[in-house]
Enzyme design. Structure first.
Site, PDB file in Angstrom:
ATOM      1  CB  SER A  13      -0.947  -0.049   1.395  1.00 50.67           C
ATOM      2  OG  SER A  13      -0.294   0.101   2.293  1.00 50.67           O
ATOM      3  CG  ASP A  18      -1.972   4.123   8.982  1.00 48.18           C
ATOM      4  OD1 ASP A  18      -1.117   4.805   8.486  1.00 48.18           O
ATOM      5  OD2 ASP A  18      -2.579   2.928   8.558  1.00 48.18           O
TER       6      ASP A  18
END
Ligand SMILES: *[C@@H]1O[C@H](CO)[C@@H](O)[C@H](O)[C@H]1NC(C)=O
Length: 268
Positions: A36, A224
């Site tokens: 990702s 995050d």
């Protein structure tokens, strides 16, 4: 001394002016294989994040095909046939940039998520059960070496890149300690041989993040500590380009739009 007409004559022998269009020189293609942090859209499933592979094409004059996909590891990218797909696609002198490490850790002993590699740096194997099936799990370097050997056997060049850092400012002060996957990426590139090259993308990115300071770097991590905003992904891409430029361009020599001095950071 070779006269220019004689030189042109020699060139004429090897490059007939009448070469047919099917022999026209094809520009190499760059393929990206990763998780990702490299993939289109990043890991957030929304517009807040993006992967660095989406910004990389701005810095090179060759076509880029981003095959990175969220949630993948060297193991799952292999098992799902994604390296095989790229191996089928590549033609001689294409370049494949491989970067994993965020989904490759963890333990196989409690439960197997299909991503975790067998611990070790070499040919160790682990027996595991995934999805009700008995499976043999290889080490992280073994997956990268297998992929790299298949790709280079088809004439492609491979760049193995260490994983991007999680936000090194998240604890307050700056702390970057490379994971074992950095060492493994480097050793995998060395094992593949002269058609593979290692870029310490993690260290290049960390150094630039250190120079930017906590406030700016915190803003690169909206959800995050792993997945970057588009601005963060652009910085991570620039760090990779810097790493290439500092190595004379590696396999992309002549195809990078930028000069070494124009990209932030220092050569390491
Ligand atoms: C390289 O130059 C291009 C064209 O000016 C620009 O879009 C890109 O962001 C630059 N990349 C880096 C790493 O500076």
């Amino acid at each position: 001394m070779l006269s220019i007409s004689k030189f042109l004559g020699l060139v004429g022998l090897v490059t007939p002016a009448t070469s047919s269009p099917t022999h026209a020189k094809r520009a190499p293609t760059i393929y990206l294989a990763g998780d990702s942090t490299m993939a289109r859209g990043g890991g957030g499933g929304n517009t807040a994040t993006d992967g660095w592979g989406n910004f990389f094409p701005y810095s090179v004059s060759l076509p880029v095909v981003n095959k990175a996909i969220g949630g993948r590891s060297a193991r799952s990218f292999t098992v799902e046939g994604r390296f095989d797909e790229i191996t089928r696609l590549v033609q001689p002198n294409d370049i494949v940039i491989i970067e994993f490490g965020h989904n490759d850790g963890g333990s196989l002993s409690s439960s197997d998520n299909g991503r975790t590699a067998c611990p070790g740096a070499g040919s160790e194997t682990c027996k595991s059960v995934y999805n009700g099936q008995q499976v043999t799990v290889l080490t992280y370097p073994a997956y990268l070496i297998n992929a790299g050997r298949a790709l280079t056997a088809k004439g492609a060049k491979v760049i193995i890149s260490s994983p991007t850092p999680n936000n090194p400012w998240e604890g307050g002060g700056f702390v970057y300690s490379p994971s074992r996957f950095t060492t493994y990426s480097k050793s995998a590139a060395a094992s593949i041989g002269s058609n593979a090259f290692f870029v310490d993308h993690g260290q290049y990115t960390a150094n630039i993040f250190q120079s930017f300071g906590k406030q700016r770097v915190d803003s690169f991590f909206p959800n995050d500590h792993t997945h970057t905003s588009p601005a963060g992904a652009d910085t991570v891409s620039r760090a990779f380009v810097k790493g290439l430029l500092c190595a004379g361009g590696s396999f992309l020599s002549g195809s990078i739009k930028n000069s070494t001095g124009s990209v932030e950071g220092n050569c390491i």
